[in-house]
Write a protein that holds these residues in place. Structure first.
Motif, PDB file in Angstrom:
ATOM      1  N   GLU A 165      24.996  45.727  31.405  1.00  0.00           N
ATOM      2  CA  GLU A 165      25.636  44.482  31.567  1.00  0.00           C
ATOM      3  C   GLU A 165      27.033  44.599  32.335  1.00  0.00           C
ATOM      4  OE1 GLU A 165      25.944  43.148  27.351  1.00  0.00           O
ATOM      5  OE2 GLU A 165      24.130  41.624  27.741  1.00  0.00           O
ATOM      6  N   LEU A 166      27.518  45.637  32.059  1.00  0.00           N
ATOM      7  CA  LEU A 166      29.115  46.122  32.713  1.00  0.00           C
ATOM      8  C   LEU A 166      28.649  46.054  34.281  1.00  0.00           C
ATOM      9  CD1 LEU A 166      32.090  46.695  32.708  1.00  0.00           C
ATOM     10  CD2 LEU A 166      31.126  49.012  32.422  1.00  0.00           C
ATOM     11  N   ASP A 167      27.489  47.162  34.383  1.00  0.00           N
ATOM     12  CA  ASP A 167      27.124  47.418  35.819  1.00  0.00           C
ATOM     13  C   ASP A 167      26.835  46.231  36.669  1.00  0.00           C
ATOM     14  OD1 ASP A 167      25.527  50.577  34.809  1.00  0.00           O
ATOM     15  OD2 ASP A 167      27.820  50.050  35.497  1.00  0.00           O
ATOM     16  N   ASN A 168      25.943  45.196  35.923  1.00  0.00           N
ATOM     17  CA  ASN A 168      25.428  44.041  36.659  1.00  0.00           C
ATOM     18  C   ASN A 168      26.586  43.185  37.091  1.00  0.00           C
ATOM     19  OD1 ASN A 168      22.709  44.812  36.663  1.00  0.00           O
ATOM     20  ND2 ASN A 168      22.507  43.839  34.540  1.00  0.00           N
ATOM     21  N   LYS A 169      27.574  42.931  35.841  1.00  0.00           N
ATOM     22  CA  LYS A 169      28.966  42.154  36.253  1.00  0.00           C
ATOM     23  C   LYS A 169      29.667  42.649  37.558  1.00  0.00           C
ATOM     24  CE  LYS A 169      29.109  40.071  31.718  1.00  0.00           C
ATOM     25  NZ  LYS A 169      28.936  38.622  31.955  1.00  0.00           N
ATOM     26  N   PHE A 170      29.924  43.843  37.425  1.00  0.00           N
ATOM     27  CA  PHE A 170      30.441  44.614  38.593  1.00  0.00           C
ATOM     28  C   PHE A 170      29.849  44.334  39.858  1.00  0.00           C
ATOM     29  CE2 PHE A 170      33.914  45.832  36.460  1.00  0.00           C
ATOM     30  CZ  PHE A 170      33.924  47.195  35.722  1.00  0.00           C
ATOM     31  N   LYS A 171      28.386  44.581  40.007  1.00  0.00           N
ATOM     32  CA  LYS A 171      28.082  44.299  41.145  1.00  0.00           C
ATOM     33  C   LYS A 171      28.167  43.059  41.945  1.00  0.00           C
ATOM     34  CE  LYS A 171      24.033  47.281  40.329  1.00  0.00           C
ATOM     35  NZ  LYS A 171      22.386  47.378  40.137  1.00  0.00           N
ATOM     36  N   ASP A 172      28.203  41.875  40.976  1.00  0.00           N
ATOM     37  CA  ASP A 172      28.410  40.524  41.332  1.00  0.00           C
ATOM     38  C   ASP A 172      29.787  40.420  41.794  1.00  0.00           C
ATOM     39  OD1 ASP A 172      26.421  39.166  38.699  1.00  0.00           O
ATOM     40  OD2 ASP A 172      25.754  39.939  40.652  1.00  0.00           O
ATOM     41  N   ILE A 173      30.805  40.874  41.072  1.00  0.00           N
ATOM     42  CA  ILE A 173      32.335  40.520  41.248  1.00  0.00           C
ATOM     43  C   ILE A 173      32.667  41.303  42.705  1.00  0.00           C
ATOM     44  CG2 ILE A 173      34.527  41.429  40.587  1.00  0.00           C
ATOM     45  CD1 ILE A 173      33.521  41.121  37.707  1.00  0.00           C
ATOM     46  N   ASN A 174      31.935  42.730  42.571  1.00  0.00           N
ATOM     47  CA  ASN A 174      32.316  43.731  43.767  1.00  0.00           C
ATOM     48  C   ASN A 174      31.799  43.119  45.254  1.00  0.00           C
ATOM     49  OD1 ASN A 174      33.790  45.763  42.483  1.00  0.00           O
ATOM     50  ND2 ASN A 174      31.852  46.644  41.693  1.00  0.00           N
ATOM     51  N   ASN A 175      30.532  42.277  45.112  1.00  0.00           N
ATOM     52  CA  ASN A 175      30.120  41.665  46.005  1.00  0.00           C
ATOM     53  C   ASN A 175      31.065  40.624  46.746  1.00  0.00           C
ATOM     54  OD1 ASN A 175      27.935  41.159  48.145  1.00  0.00           O
ATOM     55  ND2 ASN A 175      27.476  39.356  46.696  1.00  0.00           N
ATOM     56  N   ASP A 176      31.572  39.970  45.828  1.00  0.00           N
ATOM     57  CA  ASP A 176      32.349  38.824  46.124  1.00  0.00           C
ATOM     58  C   ASP A 176      33.922  39.387  46.504  1.00  0.00           C
ATOM     59  OD1 ASP A 176      31.639  36.693  43.221  1.00  0.00           O
ATOM     60  OD2 ASP A 176      30.879  36.826  45.418  1.00  0.00           O
ATOM     61  N   LEU A 177      34.148  40.669  46.110  1.00  0.00           N
ATOM     62  CA  LEU A 177      35.485  41.238  46.594  1.00  0.00           C
ATOM     63  C   LEU A 177      35.288  41.869  48.189  1.00  0.00           C
ATOM     64  CD1 LEU A 177      36.585  43.632  43.437  1.00  0.00           C
ATOM     65  CD2 LEU A 177      38.022  42.090  44.785  1.00  0.00           C
ATOM     66  N   LYS A 178      34.109  42.492  48.292  1.00  0.00           N
ATOM     67  CA  LYS A 178      33.836  43.095  49.564  1.00  0.00           C
ATOM     68  C   LYS A 178      33.769  41.641  50.804  1.00  0.00           C
ATOM     69  CE  LYS A 178      30.015  45.127  52.365  1.00  0.00           C
ATOM     70  NZ  LYS A 178      28.565  45.538  52.147  1.00  0.00           N
ATOM     71  N   ILE A 179      33.078  40.742  50.461  1.00  0.00           N
ATOM     72  CA  ILE A 179      33.340  39.401  51.198  1.00  0.00           C
ATOM     73  C   ILE A 179      34.673  39.008  51.473  1.00  0.00           C
ATOM     74  CG2 ILE A 179      32.586  36.978  51.443  1.00  0.00           C
ATOM     75  CD1 ILE A 179      30.021  37.644  49.935  1.00  0.00           C
ATOM     76  N   THR A 180      35.362  38.908  50.632  1.00  0.00           N
ATOM     77  CA  THR A 180      36.986  38.203  50.495  1.00  0.00           C
ATOM     78  C   THR A 180      37.691  39.335  51.131  1.00  0.00           C
ATOM     79  OG1 THR A 180      36.585  37.323  48.140  1.00  0.00           O
ATOM     80  CG2 THR A 180      38.913  37.466  48.990  1.00  0.00           C
ATOM     81  N   LYS A 181      37.572  40.580  50.965  1.00  0.00           N
ATOM     82  CA  LYS A 181      38.342  41.778  51.561  1.00  0.00           C
ATOM     83  C   LYS A 181      37.875  41.677  53.049  1.00  0.00           C
ATOM     84  CE  LYS A 181      39.263  44.833  47.757  1.00  0.00           C
ATOM     85  NZ  LYS A 181      38.946  46.274  47.032  1.00  0.00           N
ATOM     86  N   GLU A 182      36.757  41.506  53.494  1.00  0.00           N
ATOM     87  CA  GLU A 182      36.518  41.561  55.016  1.00  0.00           C
ATOM     88  C   GLU A 182      37.095  40.195  55.563  1.00  0.00           C
ATOM     89  OE1 GLU A 182      31.934  43.361  54.770  1.00  0.00           O
ATOM     90  OE2 GLU A 182      32.486  41.059  54.980  1.00  0.00           O
ATOM     91  N   LYS A 183      37.231  39.006  54.835  1.00  0.00           N
ATOM     92  CA  LYS A 183      37.995  37.900  55.399  1.00  0.00           C
ATOM     93  C   LYS A 183      39.605  38.338  55.361  1.00  0.00           C
ATOM     94  CE  LYS A 183      34.766  34.351  53.553  1.00  0.00           C
ATOM     95  NZ  LYS A 183      34.374  33.289  53.064  1.00  0.00           N
ATOM     96  N   VAL A 184      40.129  38.780  54.621  1.00  0.00           N
ATOM     97  CA  VAL A 184      41.411  39.096  54.321  1.00  0.00           C
ATOM     98  C   VAL A 184      41.904  40.052  55.542  1.00  0.00           C
ATOM     99  CG1 VAL A 184      43.123  40.810  53.123  1.00  0.00           C
ATOM    100  CG2 VAL A 184      41.723  39.047  52.000  1.00  0.00           C
ATOM    101  N   SER A 185      40.872  41.134  55.995  1.00  0.00           N
ATOM    102  CA  SER A 185      41.212  41.956  56.957  1.00  0.00           C
ATOM    103  C   SER A 185      41.148  41.219  58.202  1.00  0.00           C
ATOM    104  CB  SER A 185      39.951  42.966  57.052  1.00  0.00           C
ATOM    105  OG  SER A 185      40.042  43.876  55.913  1.00  0.00           O
ATOM    106  N   GLU A 186      40.452  40.209  58.527  1.00  0.00           N
ATOM    107  CA  GLU A 186      40.263  39.362  59.646  1.00  0.00           C
ATOM    108  C   GLU A 186      41.596  38.660  59.877  1.00  0.00           C
ATOM    109  OE1 GLU A 186      35.448  38.606  59.697  1.00  0.00           O
ATOM    110  OE2 GLU A 186      37.000  36.713  59.410  1.00  0.00           O
TER     111      GLU A 186
END
Length: 474
Positions: free
Chosen positions: A393-414
């Motif tokens: 369950e920890l891995d699954n939750k991290f996958k969802d959170i990290n996916n959102d983090l990746k998208i947000t960080k890309e926007k921050v970089s822009e």
């Protein structure tokens, strides 16, 4: 002539079944139609729901509520105020809406309900009445359970309903349940039992732990979580009482299986509390695509001073067809060198500051989103540490959170490129990672390992000879 909408409601499907004029829903409808005919009202539409009055999300009720502002009707007719709602807030909101658009209402069995003070009293009374009714029902169910009756819906696999709603062994499935207990007593392995009977390990655990098979009946309590429409069973609050039904499993066999379960749980608990030695276990992926985990090996040597036992650690692939074993010492050194010599850190230090007000608000919101996601990670880690969620369950939750983090960080970089704002040190992933790798202590390996799981997505082995690796960060 008044243009009328009729609203009728029952809580259960059994009350709405078409049993002629005897069904509760039909009785309400007949009384409302007779009343409208007597008053010479024109009935434009009948709204009806089969749902508890404590639930706000009722399809027909919502349609009626939305129609109020359209002024289609001049009056709403219902049997009693509890049909509208069992919650004070919902009921008052409905009647306030009627008053706003100057639409009147008639409660057939309560003709004295005309002002808001009386309405609020009756709505409060209805809310309290439903609580008391729930308590009475629960108390009656527990008394029946104490008397030995199975009262909670469908019985467990292996039983069926017999005469007078009593549960009796199912001649086809009862031997199947007994065989599961016997197989577990023989193999001592839940996963093996699951494979033999084509069931999951959790299914087998649920069967093995179910006291209904030795003649007990459960009284279950149900709780309603926040933002949940339906109540869920609380497994911590199950009470067991001696039942009237015939057991499927002998008591001696059940107790033996429980002793095995207790022994296995102690072993798993001791393994779970043991300090892991290898920092990158479960982060490394073998060439075959499967994860590699730490493995402890011991070798004994004869010396002049006697026999010496030395401990070695390695990474082992979980794929049974592969089973690749690789030296932990060599692997850890290669990973450390790759992280410390990474050039990706330079990409996080390219920006200078400049004020661009048009984009700053969006940028600050994204930064806030990043912090919220990081806080969510910490919350998930705390849940894992306290044992509320497992590693999967920890891995699954991290996958969802990290996916959102990746998208947000890309926007921050822009936005950083637009605003030329320097990247704060606290979000420099590789800088953090390098500090951790260089300074962590063996006593802190468990916490360090959890941090690495947040920062590193995977370490992929490209080749073993020579050893070549690639690291993918979140």
């Amino acid at each position: 002539m008044e243009k009328v909408a009729i609203y009728i409601r029952v809580s259960k499907k059994e009350q709405s079944k078409d049993n002629g004029s005897e069904s509760s829903l039909n009785i309400q409808l007949k009384k409302c139609l007779d009343y409208c005919k007597e008053k010479n009202y024109e009935v434009l539409k009948v709204y009806q729901d089969v749902e508890s009055g404590r639930v706000d999300d009722r399809k027909e009720f919502n349609e009626l509520f939305e129609s109020i502002s359209k002024k289609i009707y001049t009056k709403i007719v219902f049997w009693e105020v509890s049909r509208i709602a069992r919650k004070i807030s919902t009921g008052m909101k409905f009647f306030e809406e009627l008053e706003l658009y100057k639409i009147t209402f008639d409660s057939i069995s309560q003709p004295y309900l005309k002002d808001f003070m009386t309405l609020s009293i009756f709505l409060a009374w209805g809310a309290e009445d439903i609580k008391q009714m729930s308590l009475r029902i629960r108390s009656n169910l527990e008394e029946k359970t104490k008397a030995g009756y199975f009262v909670h819906g469908n019985p467990a696999t292996g039983y069926m309903r017999g005469e007078n709603k009593m549960i009796v062994p199912d001649p086809e499935k009862a031997p199947f349940i007994l065989k599961i207990f016997e197989t577990y007593a023989e193999t001592h392995n839940l996963s093996e039992v699951g494979r033999r009977f084509k069931k999951t390990r959790s299914d087998i655990v649920e069967i093995i732990d179910n006291k209904i098979y030795i003649g007990f009946v459960p009284f279950r309590r149900y709780v309603k979580e926040l933002n949940e429409k339906k109540r869920k069973e609380s497994r911590k609050n199950i009470k067991w009482y001696k039942g009237l039904h015939e057991p499927i499993v002998p008591l001696e066999l059940f107790e033996f299986c429980q002793s095995l379960r207790e022994k296995n749980m102690k072993v798993r608990a001791s393994f779970g509390n043991a300090k892991p030695y290898l920092l990158y276990s479960s982060l490394i992926y073998c060439k075959c695509g499967h994860k590699m985990y730490q493995q402890k090996r011991k070798k004994s040597y004869e010396t002049k001073n006697g026999k010496v036992v030395r401990t070695y650690y390695s990474y082992t692939c979980v794929n049974r067809k592969c089973r690749k074993v690789f030296s932990a010492k060599t692997m850890d050194k290669a990973i450390k060198d790759l992280i410390l010599n990474s050039k990706e850190l330079e990409e996080l230090n390219q920006y200078s500051s400049k004020d661009k007000k048009n984009e700053e608000k969006k940028f600050l919101k994204l930064k806030n989103d990043l912090k919220l996601l990081e806080n969510e990670k910490e919350r998930v880690i705390n849940l894992f540490q306290k044992g509320y969620i497992n590693e999967e369950e920890l891995d699954n939750k991290f996958k969802d959170i990290n996916n959102d983090l990746k998208i947000t960080k890309e926007k921050v970089s822009e936005f950083e490129k637009i605003l030329n704002i320097s990247t704060p040190k606290d979000i420099k992933i590789l800088e953090k990672l390098k500090f951790i790798i260089e300074n962590y202590d063996d006593e802190d390996i468990i916490e360090t390992k959890k941090i690495l799981k947040i920062l590193i997505k995977e370490i992929r082995i490209i080749s073993f000879k020579p050893l070549k690796l690639s690291i993918l960060f979140y």
